[in-house]
Design an enzyme around this catalytic site. Structure first.
Site, PDB file in Angstrom:
ATOM      1  N   SER A 118       0.870  -1.125  -0.100  1.00 64.22           N
ATOM      2  CA  SER A 118       0.191  -0.201   0.016  1.00 64.22           C
ATOM      3  C   SER A 118       0.897   1.131  -0.047  1.00 64.22           C
ATOM      4  O   SER A 118       1.755   1.408  -0.998  1.00 64.22           O
ATOM      5  CB  SER A 118      -0.952   0.060   1.202  1.00 64.22           C
ATOM      6  OG  SER A 118      -2.078   0.957   1.187  1.00 64.22           O
ATOM      7  N   HIS A 141      -2.993  -0.928  -4.510  1.00 66.23           N
ATOM      8  CA  HIS A 141      -4.424  -1.076  -4.803  1.00 66.23           C
ATOM      9  C   HIS A 141      -4.754   0.581  -4.588  1.00 66.23           C
ATOM     10  O   HIS A 141      -3.950   1.399  -4.340  1.00 66.23           O
ATOM     11  CB  HIS A 141      -4.989  -1.823  -3.693  1.00 66.23           C
ATOM     12  CG  HIS A 141      -4.595  -1.323  -2.307  1.00 66.23           C
ATOM     13  ND1 HIS A 141      -5.091  -0.059  -1.668  1.00 66.23           N
ATOM     14  CD2 HIS A 141      -4.036  -2.009  -1.449  1.00 66.23           C
ATOM     15  CE1 HIS A 141      -4.312  -0.026  -0.463  1.00 66.23           C
ATOM     16  NE2 HIS A 141      -3.922  -1.168  -0.265  1.00 66.23           N
TER      17      HIS A 141
END
Length: 235
Positions: A118, A141
């Site tokens: 992330s 993501h």
């Protein structure tokens, strides 16, 4: 059963600075014939303005930011080695740390060990040279937010702009293009219950996200070369 011994404040004061730095911050300064290298770990959850749970391992931005500024100005430090194993966390806190790393003039190297997921991705690419071990994982993501979210156009616009900041930073500090990184963010066939991608060491290098597959010795050798070159420029 014998109770584990606890380090008292007096004992802490009497311990060598390097030992106490490892205990408190996961950091250490090592002086070698090649130069003085400061090793800093970025682990667990990147903690933002809200404190994480008591059992969570965290990297606190209020500790890391002034430390990085001190390392940049210190005459005792020639280069900085970042060891990453993080699940991600607060986006703006992570970006703040990444921007400060990217702005350092001293040689910097990052090594992804375990994972840099992330917001850990911008942290991994922020150093002058990035490495990843073959088993390292990186989850890419779209931006998420916890808590109350107002379903208004302004909210979606904020998410979009925040995501653009991340994409621009990663593309600006690695060899991957913004379009390719955004494509990794939005893939639908890689994660069972979400959109995004999970990539590993060699794949991250082939995509241009990470500079080189390598571990500790590779990272240190690059750092030593950069320290030597910087010394020669100043001479």
């Amino acid at each position: 059963m014998t109770e584990p011994t606890k380090t008292t404040d007096t004992e802490k004061e009497n311990q060598p600075e390097t030992t106490q730095s490892i205990l408190d911050f996961g950091s250490a300064l090592t002086r070698t014939p090649h130069g003085a290298v400061y090793c800093l770990t970025i682990i667990g959850q990147i903690e933002g303005h809200t404190a994480a749970g008591g059992n969570a391992k965290t990297t606190k931005y209020e500790h890391v930011l002034p430390l990085l500024a001190k390392l940049e100005e210190s005459d005792e430090v020639d280069g900085v080695l970042f060891l990453l194993n993080t699940v991600g966390g607060d986006v703006e806190a992570g970006l703040a740390i990444a921007e400060l790393i990217a702005g350092m003039t001293k040689p910097t190297v990052s090594i992804v060990l375990g994972g840099s997921h992330s917001i850990g991705v911008p942290l991994a690419v922020a150093a002058r040279r990035s490495f990843a071990v073959p088993s390292a994982a990186m989850t890419i993501h779209p931006v998420r937010m916890s808590g109350t979210v107002i379903a208004a156009p302004q909210t979606y616009h904020y998410f979009e702009r925040l995501q653009e900041r991340i994409v621009a930073f990663v593309a600006g500090h690695s060899q991957i293009t913004a379009a390719d990184f955004q494509d990794l963010m939005l893939r639908k066939d890689d994660m069972a219950a979400d959109v995004g991608s999970v990539i590993y060491g060699e794949e991250a290098v082939s995509l241009g996200l990470i500079d080189q597959v390598g571990g500790l010795s590779d990272g240190l050798q690059y750092l030593y070369r950069q320290i030597k070159e910087q010394r020669e420029k100043k001479a």
